[in-house]
Structures are given as structure tokens and as C-alpha cells.
Motif scaffolding. Structure first.
Motif, PDB file in Angstrom:
ATOM      1  N   SER A 253       6.115   8.966   7.577  1.00  0.00           N
ATOM      2  CA  SER A 253       6.470   7.551   7.378  1.00  0.00           C
ATOM      3  C   SER A 253       5.911   7.044   6.050  1.00  0.00           C
ATOM      4  CB  SER A 253       5.955   6.693   8.535  1.00  0.00           C
ATOM      5  OG  SER A 253       4.571   6.430   8.390  1.00  0.00           O
ATOM      6  N   GLN A 254       4.769   7.533   5.644  1.00  0.00           N
ATOM      7  CA  GLN A 254       4.225   7.079   4.362  1.00  0.00           C
ATOM      8  C   GLN A 254       4.712   7.934   3.205  1.00  0.00           C
ATOM      9  OE1 GLN A 254       2.643   3.918   4.188  1.00  0.00           O
ATOM     10  NE2 GLN A 254       3.850   4.297   6.024  1.00  0.00           N
ATOM     11  N   ALA A 255       4.947   9.233   3.486  1.00  0.00           N
ATOM     12  CA  ALA A 255       5.431  10.103   2.410  1.00  0.00           C
ATOM     13  C   ALA A 255       6.763   9.609   1.863  1.00  0.00           C
ATOM     14  CB  ALA A 255       5.578  11.524   2.934  1.00  0.00           C
ATOM     15  N   GLU A 256       7.579   8.989   2.697  1.00  0.00           N
ATOM     16  CA  GLU A 256       8.915   8.631   2.218  1.00  0.00           C
ATOM     17  C   GLU A 256       8.922   7.474   1.218  1.00  0.00           C
ATOM     18  OE1 GLU A 256      11.991   7.281   4.857  1.00  0.00           O
ATOM     19  OE2 GLU A 256      10.640   5.970   5.961  1.00  0.00           O
ATOM     20  N   HIS A 257       7.761   6.833   1.009  1.00  0.00           N
ATOM     21  CA  HIS A 257       7.737   5.732   0.044  1.00  0.00           C
ATOM     22  C   HIS A 257       7.934   6.201  -1.389  1.00  0.00           C
ATOM     23  CE1 HIS A 257       6.763   2.163   2.338  1.00  0.00           C
ATOM     24  NE2 HIS A 257       5.867   2.838   3.037  1.00  0.00           N
ATOM     25  N   ASP A 258       7.390   7.371  -1.726  1.00  0.00           N
ATOM     26  CA  ASP A 258       7.236   7.684  -3.146  1.00  0.00           C
ATOM     27  C   ASP A 258       6.855   9.163  -3.284  1.00  0.00           C
ATOM     28  OD1 ASP A 258       6.274   7.747  -5.842  1.00  0.00           O
ATOM     29  OD2 ASP A 258       5.686   5.666  -5.708  1.00  0.00           O
ATOM     30  N   PRO A 352       1.061   3.132  15.782  1.00  0.00           N
ATOM     31  CA  PRO A 352       1.509   3.876  14.601  1.00  0.00           C
ATOM     32  C   PRO A 352       1.471   2.991  13.363  1.00  0.00           C
ATOM     33  CG  PRO A 352       3.386   3.256  15.956  1.00  0.00           C
ATOM     34  CD  PRO A 352       2.146   2.845  16.722  1.00  0.00           C
ATOM     35  N   GLU A 353       1.345   3.608  12.203  1.00  0.00           N
ATOM     36  CA  GLU A 353       1.204   2.864  10.949  1.00  0.00           C
ATOM     37  C   GLU A 353       2.339   1.860  10.719  1.00  0.00           C
ATOM     38  OE1 GLU A 353       1.331   1.936   6.755  1.00  0.00           O
ATOM     39  OE2 GLU A 353       2.845   2.797   8.077  1.00  0.00           O
ATOM     40  N   PRO A 354       3.614   2.208  10.998  1.00  0.00           N
ATOM     41  CA  PRO A 354       4.681   1.228  10.722  1.00  0.00           C
ATOM     42  C   PRO A 354       4.572  -0.062  11.548  1.00  0.00           C
ATOM     43  CG  PRO A 354       5.585   3.426  10.829  1.00  0.00           C
ATOM     44  CD  PRO A 354       4.166   3.538  11.312  1.00  0.00           C
ATOM     45  N   GLY A 356       1.992  -1.808  11.613  1.00  0.00           N
ATOM     46  CA  GLY A 356       1.317  -2.685  10.650  1.00  0.00           C
ATOM     47  C   GLY A 356       2.189  -3.002   9.449  1.00  0.00           C
ATOM     48  N   ASP A 357       3.046  -2.059   9.054  1.00  0.00           N
ATOM     49  CA  ASP A 357       3.922  -2.293   7.904  1.00  0.00           C
ATOM     50  C   ASP A 357       4.848  -3.488   8.138  1.00  0.00           C
ATOM     51  OD1 ASP A 357       2.964  -0.219   6.421  1.00  0.00           O
ATOM     52  OD2 ASP A 357       4.653   1.129   6.747  1.00  0.00           O
ATOM     53  N   TYR A 358       5.283  -3.636   9.393  1.00  0.00           N
ATOM     54  CA  TYR A 358       6.347  -4.609   9.638  1.00  0.00           C
ATOM     55  C   TYR A 358       5.986  -5.792  10.510  1.00  0.00           C
ATOM     56  CZ  TYR A 358       9.398  -1.165   7.621  1.00  0.00           C
ATOM     57  OH  TYR A 358       9.976  -0.299   6.743  1.00  0.00           O
TER      58      TYR A 358
END
Ligand SMILES: NC(=O)c1ccc[n+]([C@@H]2O[C@H](COP(=O)([O-])OP(=O)(O)OC[C@H]3O[C@@H](n4cnc5c(N)ncnc54)[C@H](O)[C@@H]3O)[C@@H](O)[C@H]2O)c1
Ligand SMILES: N[C@H](CO)Cc1c[nH]c[nH+]1
Ligand SMILES: [Zn+2]
Length: 426
Positions: A253-258, A352-354, A356-358
Motif C-alpha cells: 500500500s505504501q510502495a505504490e506511492h512512488d 491497517p495503514e490506509p 489512517g491515510d483516509y
């Protein structure tokens, strides 16, 4: 993913390539863009938007009609989700609000702190590889809670010269005041120095890629900045009972940012590590196929560290100071005090981290590249200033003026001494 057996003496900065300062080519490109915007204003913004975003703009500011048209084109179901997320973010940030306070240490003496919002703030909302309506909420809501009167958002346009409709809808829901279709270092320079169209701001906040993060560093001093919120990172600490499917999904999920994003998995179990790696690559191939991730070589994609116990895992994590720390361990709350450096801490298998993202409410604009050792998440405190309040009556000053005069003379500052003495002459 590269697997490493952790040893406390290893040079983590070297392994994570964090010891290199910003690459010269990136810094030079950013400096040239900043110089261009300072010298040529709007013309430079149009030039760089064409060169870097492949877009020929007819105007820089997003019009009311464009905002309304975008808003009308977003589905009611997404608007409802954005409104609910905005409500959660507002409730969380209202807890951070500080107000002016005074106290009376002695009769006749009042001391305190006067809180005022920063007047004009620039919000960066990324828009290169993905679009970030969630960041519109995270940047703007704490500023509005703090009472900022002038919120200026910048975000890169698409090739058609339009800003993503959900970004504009989120800005309308939040209540952003001005929006410009510019991104990258040129947007940061415009906010800091101003152009014919854009009035300069007092502070710039928000995340972005390496060009944005470097430009923010370079304009610091002319304006304030929130932090270095660069390419995303997640570090997961997992015990042997953690679910490898969840861990792999959260790393991706975080790798797909950049391409520069940094997923790190830390575990006591070599067997779990193997399962997670296998699931990461299976998910890349089967479900995602995202080009940014897929084009990395197997070795170049994040890191797996094997540690001897959980104490060593926390020691490693504190040295790395990740943007996001996920604890896939039993009773994670019991380990909270072992965490010394992290932007946000996600506890247990169902956080899960997302989330917090959203949605949950805490801010997703967070310090990266080790800066969680000294920076905090974006918050209401980033948008206020404090002025000290001092008030003495005549008697109170009379009781202490000779001490002040003596202290001033000890510094050789006679005029300071006189300023208190004059009030008690005759
Ligand atoms: N730390 C956080 O809180 C957080 C939150 C959200 C996103 N992020 C990060 O934000 C970043 C978003 O990056 P993005 O690229 O999608 O959007 P972005 O808006 O940050 O960057 C796009 C801009 O980069 C500039 N650019 C691209 N290539 C360039 C070049 N060769 N020379 C000069 N300028 C160039 C262009 O001006 C373009 O408009 C990701 O790294 C993501 O991980 C971080
Ligand atoms: N994970 C990002 C912060 O590193 C925030 C974000 C926004 N949208 C999706 N993710
Ligand atoms: Zn994310």
C-alpha cells in the motif's frame, strides 16, 4: 525484497541510502526552477507546467465554475465518504486546539500566552503519479480549525489542464479559499515568493515527491514549512503469529506511492519473512501490476530485517524513525512505550495503514526519511503562533525594578536600566 539479518552495529543509513544528501541533480534542478519563478513569475509557471506536467495552461487559478463543474461530476457516494472522512479529521484536530491563556502569579501581575492563527498558508496537494483528495482534507482541516483566514491550495494539473474533480470537490467541502493549477518546485517557489497572480504566503505545508520536499527545504527562511513529508514509508514489526497476507498488503500500500517509497518488514520469524516476500511478489504480479512497483528489480524493492526478539525490533525501528509504524504483534498497546520515533503508530491486525491515510482522523501528512526523530504529524499547532502576554501594575514593578536595573547594568545595557528606573524617579 532484500533480506538482512539485523546486527546492531550495521550502518542503517547506508543500507537505506539515507546518508546521501539530496542528489545534486535534483537539488540543481529545483534551484533553477526557484530562480526562474523568482525572475519570471507567471511566465515561468506556465513554462515549467508545460515542460514538466505536459500541459499548456490558459489560466493559473481554478475558477468557481471549474470547481462547481468538478463537484457536480463526483458521485454522491464518494462525496459522502469525503464528508465523513472530513468530519473524523475535524473531530480529531479539534482536540489539538489551544486557546489564549493568562494567570496571575502575584496580585497586580498577569502573564500568559496569546494564540493567533497564521494569516496566509499554502497547501501542497500532490498530483503526479496519483491524485490525493485525502491530502486536501489533511492539509486544510487543521488550518481551518486553527482559524487561518487565507488558505491557498496548489496541485499539478493533468495534461488537459484540469485538476482532478475529487480534489476540487474535497477543497469545496473543506472550504479552501484559492486554488492554483501548479505543482512541483515551481508551485513551492510561487507560494514563497509570489508572482503576478499568486500572493505569497507565510507558511507552506503538505507532502510531495522529492522535488517538492527539496523545494520546501530551499524556501525555508523566506517562509516557514511544516516538515519534510517526502516519499512514503512503512515499517511493520511482526511476531511469528502475524498474518503474512496483511503484512504484504500493507507493505504494497505504501510502495505504490512512488519508486522512492520505502516498505520495511521487521520480524523475529524467518519463516514468516519468506511467506511475506512470496505474497508481496504474488500480489504485485496477480492483483496490482502497478508500473512503479513492477519496474523495480526484486532486490530493489524495500527491505526485510530478521531480528532476534521484539526488543531488537523496536531498537531498529527507533533508529529508522519511520513515517508509519505498524505493530502486527500480540497486545501492541503494551509495547507503546518502546516506540520513541515514528510519525504514526498503527496497532494490531485491524488497524491497517490506509485507515489512517483516509479516514480515522489523525493526519496523514507525516515526517519521512528519519525526520520523525524531531518532527510531528501535521496538526493545528502548525497553523498558530504564540505571543507572550506581560502586565505589571505600578506596585508590582516598584517591588522589582532595582533588581532589573542591576541585571541590565551587569550586561552593560544602561538604557535598559534607565527604562525601569525612570518610572520611580522623585
Ligand atoms: N509523507 C507524507 O505525508 C506523504 C503523504 C502523501 C503522499 N506522499 C508522497 O508524495 C509524493 C507524491 O508524488 P507525485 O510525484 O505523485 O506528485 P507531486 O505533486 O509531489 O509531484 C509532481 C510534480 O513533480 C515535479 N517533477 C516531476 N518530475 C520532475 C523532474 N524531473 N524535474 C523537476 N520536477 C519534476 C513536477 O512539477 C510535477 O508536477 C509521493 O512520494 C508520496 O509517497 C507523502
Ligand atoms: N500514505 C500517504 C502518506 O505517506 C498518504 C496517502 C494519501 N492517499 C493515500 N495515502
Ligand atoms: Zn498511502
Amino acid at each position: 525484497m532484500k533480506t538482512i539479518i539485523y546486527d546492531q552495529t550495521m550502518d542503517l543509513d547506508k543500507i537505506l541510502k539515507r546518508n546521501e544528501d539530496v542528489r545534486d541533480d535534483i537539488r540543481n534542478a529545483v534551484l533553477e526552477i526557484i530562480k526562474g519563478v523568482k525572475t519570471d513569475g507567471d511566465a515561468a509557471l506556465l513554462y515549467y507546467t508545460k515542460a514538466l506536467d505536459h500541459c499548456e495552461l490558459t489560466h493559473l487559478q481554478v475558477t468557481e465554475e471549474e470547481i462547481q463543474e468538478a463537484f457536480d461530476s463526483v458521485s454522491e457516494s464518494l462525496l459522502e465518504i469525503i464528508r465523513e472522512a472530513a468530519g473524523n479529521i475535524r473531530s480529531f484536530h479539534e482536540k489539538q486546539l489551544e486557546t489564549t491563556w493568562t494567570y496571575e502569579p502575584k496580585p497586580g501581575v498577569v502573564l500568559g500566552q496569546h494564540i493567533t492563527p497564521i494569516e496566509r498558508v499554502g497547501l501542497y496537494v500532490p498530483g503526479g503519479k496519483a491524485t490525493y483528495p485525502s491530502t486536501v482534507l489533511m492539509d486544510s482541516i487543521p488550518a481551518l480549525v486553527a482559524g487561518v483566514q487565507s488558505l491557498v491550495m496548489v496541485t499539478p494539473p493533468g495534461k488537459d489542464g484540469k485538476v482532478n474533480p475529487a480534489i476540487l470537490a474535497a477543497a469545496k467541502i473543506a472550504g479552501v479559499h484559492e486554488i492554483y493549477k501548479i505543482g512541483g518546485a515551481q508551485a513551492i517557489a510561487a507560494l514563497a515568493y509570489g508572482t503576478e497572480t499568486i500572493k505569497p504566503v507565510n507558511k507552506i505545508v503538505g507532502p510531495g515527491n522529492i522535488y517538492v520536499a527539496t523545494a520546501k527545504k530551499e524556501v525555508f527562511g523566506k517562509v516557514d514549512i511544516d516538515m519534510i513529508a517526502g516519499p512514503s514509508e512503512v515499517l511493520i514489526i511482526a511476531d511469528k503469529n502475524a498474518n503474512p497476507v496483511y503484512a504484504a498488503a500493507d507493505l504494497l500500500s505504501q510502495a505504490e506511492h512512488d519508486e522512492m517509497a520505502m516498505p520495511i518488514f521487521v520480524t523475529t520469524s524467518e519463516d514468516l519473512a519468506k511467506q511475506v516476500i512470496e505474497k508481496v511478489y504474488r500480489q504485485i504480479n496477480e492483483d496490482l501490476g502497478r508500473k512503479e512497483i513492477a519496474k523495480k528489480s526484486m532486490d530493489d524493492f524495500g527491505f526485510v530485517f530478521i531480528v532476534k526478539d521484539l526488543d531488537e525490533a523496536f531498537e531498529l525501528s527507533n533508529k529508522i524513525a519511520p513515517e508509519h509504524l505498524e505493530l502486527l504483534i500480540e497486545n501492541p498497546m503494551d509495547s507503546l512505550e518502546k516506540v520513541r520515533n515514528a510519525g504514526a503508530i498503527f496497532m494490531g491486525a485491524y488497524t491497517p495503514e490506509p485507515l489512517g491515510d483516509y479516514f480515522a482522523g489523525p493526519n496523514h501528512t507525516l515526517p519521512t526519511s528519519g525526520t520523525a526523530k524531531f518532527s510531528s504529524p501535521l496538526g493545528v499547532y502548525d497553523f498558530i503562533k504564540k505571543s507572550s502576554i506581560l502586565s505589571y501594575d505600578q506596585n508590582s514593578l516598584k517591588n522589582v525594578y532595582e533588581k532589573i536595573a542591576a541585571f541590565a547594568r551587569s550586561e552593560g545595557l544602561d538604557a535598559h536600566a534607565k527604562a525601569v528606573e525612570r518610572r520611580f524617579e522623585n
